[in-house]
Design a protein around this motif. Structure first.
Motif, PDB file in Angstrom:
ATOM      1  N   GLU A 132     -15.229  -3.453   1.350  1.00 35.49           N
ATOM      2  CA  GLU A 132     -15.121  -2.329   0.426  1.00 35.49           C
ATOM      3  C   GLU A 132     -13.804  -2.280  -0.337  1.00 35.49           C
ATOM      4  O   GLU A 132     -13.608  -1.384  -1.165  1.00 35.49           O
ATOM      5  N   VAL A 133     -12.870  -3.187  -0.050  1.00 30.83           N
ATOM      6  CA  VAL A 133     -11.582  -3.130  -0.741  1.00 30.83           C
ATOM      7  C   VAL A 133     -11.500  -4.262  -1.752  1.00 30.83           C
ATOM      8  O   VAL A 133     -12.116  -5.307  -1.580  1.00 30.83           O
ATOM      9  N   PRO A 134     -10.745  -4.076  -2.807  1.00 30.25           N
ATOM     10  CA  PRO A 134     -10.556  -5.159  -3.784  1.00 30.25           C
ATOM     11  C   PRO A 134      -9.403  -6.064  -3.348  1.00 30.25           C
ATOM     12  O   PRO A 134      -8.619  -5.720  -2.477  1.00 30.25           O
ATOM     13  N   ASP A 135      -9.294  -7.207  -3.958  1.00 32.34           N
ATOM     14  CA  ASP A 135      -8.127  -8.062  -3.759  1.00 32.34           C
ATOM     15  C   ASP A 135      -6.982  -7.474  -4.578  1.00 32.34           C
ATOM     16  O   ASP A 135      -6.998  -7.520  -5.807  1.00 32.34           O
ATOM     17  N   LEU A 136      -6.011  -6.945  -3.881  1.00 32.51           N
ATOM     18  CA  LEU A 136      -4.998  -6.134  -4.556  1.00 32.51           C
ATOM     19  C   LEU A 136      -3.682  -6.194  -3.801  1.00 32.51           C
ATOM     20  O   LEU A 136      -3.659  -6.213  -2.577  1.00 32.51           O
ATOM     21  N   THR A 137      -2.597  -6.241  -4.541  1.00 34.84           N
ATOM     22  CA  THR A 137      -1.272  -6.178  -3.937  1.00 34.84           C
ATOM     23  C   THR A 137      -0.516  -4.993  -4.527  1.00 34.84           C
ATOM     24  O   THR A 137      -0.345  -4.904  -5.745  1.00 34.84           O
ATOM     25  N   LEU A 138      -0.096  -4.110  -3.655  1.00 32.95           N
ATOM     26  CA  LEU A 138       0.662  -2.923  -4.051  1.00 32.95           C
ATOM     27  C   LEU A 138       1.988  -2.903  -3.307  1.00 32.95           C
ATOM     28  O   LEU A 138       2.077  -3.376  -2.174  1.00 32.95           O
ATOM     29  N   ILE A 139       2.992  -2.350  -3.947  1.00 38.29           N
ATOM     30  CA  ILE A 139       4.296  -2.203  -3.304  1.00 38.29           C
ATOM     31  C   ILE A 139       4.681  -0.733  -3.318  1.00 38.29           C
ATOM     32  O   ILE A 139       4.844  -0.141  -4.382  1.00 38.29           O
ATOM     33  N   ASP A 140       4.810  -0.166  -2.149  1.00 37.74           N
ATOM     34  CA  ASP A 140       5.233   1.231  -2.025  1.00 37.74           C
ATOM     35  C   ASP A 140       6.720   1.246  -1.720  1.00 37.74           C
ATOM     36  O   ASP A 140       7.172   0.648  -0.733  1.00 37.74           O
ATOM     37  N   LEU A 141       7.504   1.921  -2.552  1.00 34.19           N
ATOM     38  CA  LEU A 141       8.955   1.961  -2.410  1.00 34.19           C
ATOM     39  C   LEU A 141       9.409   3.370  -2.041  1.00 34.19           C
ATOM     40  O   LEU A 141       8.722   4.355  -2.325  1.00 34.19           O
ATOM     41  N   PRO A 142      10.573   3.489  -1.390  1.00 31.88           N
ATOM     42  CA  PRO A 142      11.068   4.818  -0.992  1.00 31.88           C
ATOM     43  C   PRO A 142      11.224   5.749  -2.187  1.00 31.88           C
ATOM     44  O   PRO A 142      11.545   5.322  -3.304  1.00 31.88           O
ATOM     45  N   GLY A 143      11.001   7.028  -1.937  1.00 34.03           N
ATOM     46  CA  GLY A 143      11.215   8.024  -2.977  1.00 34.03           C
ATOM     47  C   GLY A 143      12.691   8.229  -3.254  1.00 34.03           C
ATOM     48  O   GLY A 143      13.529   8.174  -2.351  1.00 34.03           O
ATOM     49  N   ILE A 144      13.006   8.454  -4.524  1.00 34.29           N
ATOM     50  CA  ILE A 144      14.404   8.594  -4.932  1.00 34.29           C
ATOM     51  C   ILE A 144      14.934   9.948  -4.481  1.00 34.29           C
ATOM     52  O   ILE A 144      14.317  10.993  -4.719  1.00 34.29           O
ATOM     53  N   THR A 145      16.068   9.924  -3.814  1.00 35.79           N
ATOM     54  CA  THR A 145      16.713  11.149  -3.367  1.00 35.79           C
ATOM     55  C   THR A 145      18.145  11.179  -3.862  1.00 35.79           C
ATOM     56  O   THR A 145      18.715  10.137  -4.199  1.00 35.79           O
ATOM     57  N   ARG A 146      18.749  12.348  -3.916  1.00 37.54           N
ATOM     58  CA  ARG A 146      20.099  12.483  -4.448  1.00 37.54           C
ATOM     59  C   ARG A 146      21.098  12.965  -3.412  1.00 37.54           C
ATOM     60  O   ARG A 146      22.287  12.670  -3.519  1.00 37.54           O
TER      61      ARG A 146
END
Length: 586
Positions: free
Chosen positions: A167-181
């Motif tokens: 059920e999933v496609p061939d896919l590459t995703l990159i999840d990066l940390p959220g920007i904080t100050r």
């Protein structure tokens, strides 16, 4: 990235059945009613390119070249994890604060002939198999705790999550940390700069599409994520803005959100989309992705300001997926030629390295022995040709004998220069003798001790230049021998190293012996001696030459330095001795 994009689109358009919490988003089987023309569009236009990149990844090309991927960036709590979940269908950690503390590479693989769900997570050399989709969030949190610690710090180390399912496609995703100050609790004081450096490392790659997630209820002009995306992608070729949380927009500010979507406020070349993902309450109520998509559709259809955006194709997850499909096709068209060029360049470099390795080494012991003998024989033949002065050289190169002949020519010039330069010193010595030590000698008589001292001094001055010439000739010979070894053993490093060591040892040994001979020869030259007949001929020739100069009204260059008869006489003898020595050397 190429693969990732297209598949996320197919996944997005397919709604998941009712599963608890994140499992539904992970790998639920899509409902038939959500399999629209989007999937067909994906299969016909994107899938061939996805398959190509997938084959490159299977061949290990990704180890040397950056393949296309999707990076999702946004300020802290901007809703990027929700967007990522909606695009990929994979449940990731949620919550307040810094949830993503390590770069998470999400690789989705579509299984064609299997019905089972498979998951695997890799970090720091550890590989953990995930039994079911509901364990994904827990395993990701565990991996982040191992890498970045139990606090709220971040790390540059990658976590790779692989999910395989029909059920999933061939896919590459990159999840990066959220920007904080602002650093909170036990976070490092420079946590903001650390996160920015980590994000910039990924979004500056030309093979990455940057999805910038911005909440609708903030001023987009102050968004750090959008500012960073503009820095690395000033033309906006790889950046798409995504506005989230439209249900939190204050009344009276909807028109400003619409202006942003229509590219009036902070223009982007690719423009903006607006989506409404599942909120925390939806998750607590176990709202499935399929239901969330229906709820999102109803929200935009009923909204007086955003309804037009939906009609224009700028709103909802399915529309975002459709937009990404089109953007992905264009991005692949740009990326693949570059990848092809890089593959060709790497292939040429590797081929050149392979050519240096020469032919294969035989496997049998007897064949290995003959192979070794042939290599040594070829090396010896080249050395013999070199020592005979018959080696083959290029148009820009010179034979070894020619190089050595030049050094000997320089040495002969050095001897002549030394004799001429010493005349001033000789004149001072003779003048000193005439003024202080002359005894009963009549003018024109040569004092033997003075003559002997002057000759010995001249000889001594030539000893070190002679030894220096020996070192230069030895270095030229050694370098030529090493080049022969390098030519014959390029693919055998140990063999070449051993040959080079032997050449160095032989050169050192022979050089030491030659230096002993040279110094012994100079010691012998300190004994002033010459056969009478040879010396008389040299002295007579010198005086005849001076007489000829006198007839022409000229003075010898030597006599010009010595006006008194004693000086003339001693210079005649020195010139004769030098001339006889030069004849012997030649």
């Amino acid at each position: 990235m190429v693969q990732g994009e297209g598949q996320s689109l197919a996944r997005d358009s397919a709604a998941a059945p009712d599963l608890p919490c994140h499992e539904d988003a992970a790998l639920a089987k899509p409902d038939q009613k959500h399999e629209t023309s989007l999937y067909s569009h994906y299969e016909e236009k994107v899938r061939p390119c996805i398959d190509l990149v997938d084959s490159l990844r299977a061949l290990g090309v990704e180890q040397d070249l950056a393949l296309p991927a999707i990076a999702v960036i946004g300020d802290q709590s901007s809703g990027k994890s929700s967007v990522l979940e909606a695009l990929s269908g994979v449940a990731l950690p949620r919550g307040s604060g810094i949830v993503t503390r390590c770069p998470l590479v999400l690789k989705l693989k579509k299984l064609m002939n299997e019905d089972s769900w498979k998951g695997k997570i890799n970090y720091q050399g550890v590989e953990v198999t995930i039994a079911k989709a509901s364990d994904v969030e827990q395993e990701v949190n565990k991996a982040q705790a191992v890498i970045a610690g139990d606090g709220l710090g971040i790390s540059h180390e990658l976590i790779t999550l692989e999910v395989s399912s029909p059920e999933v496609p061939d896919l590459t995703l990159i999840d990066l940390p959220g920007i904080t100050r602002v650093a909170v609790g036990n976070q490092p004081q420079d946590i903001g700069e650390q996160i920015k450096a980590l994000i910039r490392k990924y979004i500056q790659r030309q093979q990455t599409i940057n999805l910038v997630v911005v909440p609708c209820n903030v001023d987009i002009a102050t968004t750090e994520a959008l500012s960073m995306a503009r820095e690395v992608d000033p033309d906006g070729d790889r950046t798409l803005g995504i506005l989230t949380k439209p249900d939190l927009v204050d009344r009276g500010t909807e028109d400003r959100v619409v202006d942003v979507i229509r590219n009036f406020i902070c223009p982007l070349k690719k423009g903006y989309m607006i989506v409404k993902c599942r909120g925390q309450k939806d998750i607590q109520d176990r709202l499935s992705l399929a239901q969330a998509l229906q709820k999102e559709q109803a929200f935009f259809e009923e909204h007086p300001h955003f309804r037009q955006l939906l009609e224009e194709g700028r709103a909802s997850i399915p529309k975002l997926a459709d937009r990404l499909t089109s953007e992905l096709i264009r991005h692949i068209s740009k990326s693949l030629p570059l990848l092809e060029s890089q593959v060709k360049e790497n292939h040429q470099n590797v081929s050149a390295e392979l050519q240096k390795c020469g032919t294969d080494i035989p496997e049998g012991e007897s064949e290995k022995l003959f192979f070794l003998i042939d290599k040594i024989k070829a090396f010896n033949e080249d050395i013999t040709i070199l020592t005979e002065g018959e080696e083959t050289v290029k148009s820009s190169e010179t034979r070894l004998f020619t190089k050595i002949r030049r050094e000997f020519h320089k040495w002969n010039e050095e001897v002549g220069k030394n004799f001429l330069k010493s005349f001033l010193d000789i004149r001072r010595e003779i003048t000193k003798y005439e003024n202080q030590y002359r005894g009963r000698e009549l003018p024109g008589f040569v004092n033997y001790k003075t003559f002997e001292t002057l000759v010995r001094r001249q000889v001594k001055m030539l000893e070190e230049p002679a030894v220096q010439m020996l070192h230069q000739v030895a270095d030229l010979t050694r370098q030529s021998f090493v080049e022969v070894a390098e030519k014959n053993f390029p693919e055998f490093f140990n063999f070449f190293r051993t040959s080079k060591t032997k050449i160095e040892d032989i050169k050192t040994e022979q050089e030491q012996e030659a230096e002993k001979c040279i110094r012994l020869h100079f010691q012998m030259e300190q004994i002033i001696y010459c056969q009478d007949s040879s010396y008389r001929e040299a002295l007579q020739h010198t005086r005849e030459q001076e007489a000829q100069c006198s007839k022409k009204g000229k003075q010898s260059s030597l006599l010009s330095l010595s006006p008194e008869s004693s000086m003339d006489e001693i210079f005649d003898h020195l010139t004769a001795y030098h001339r006889e020595g030069a004849a012997v050397r030649s």
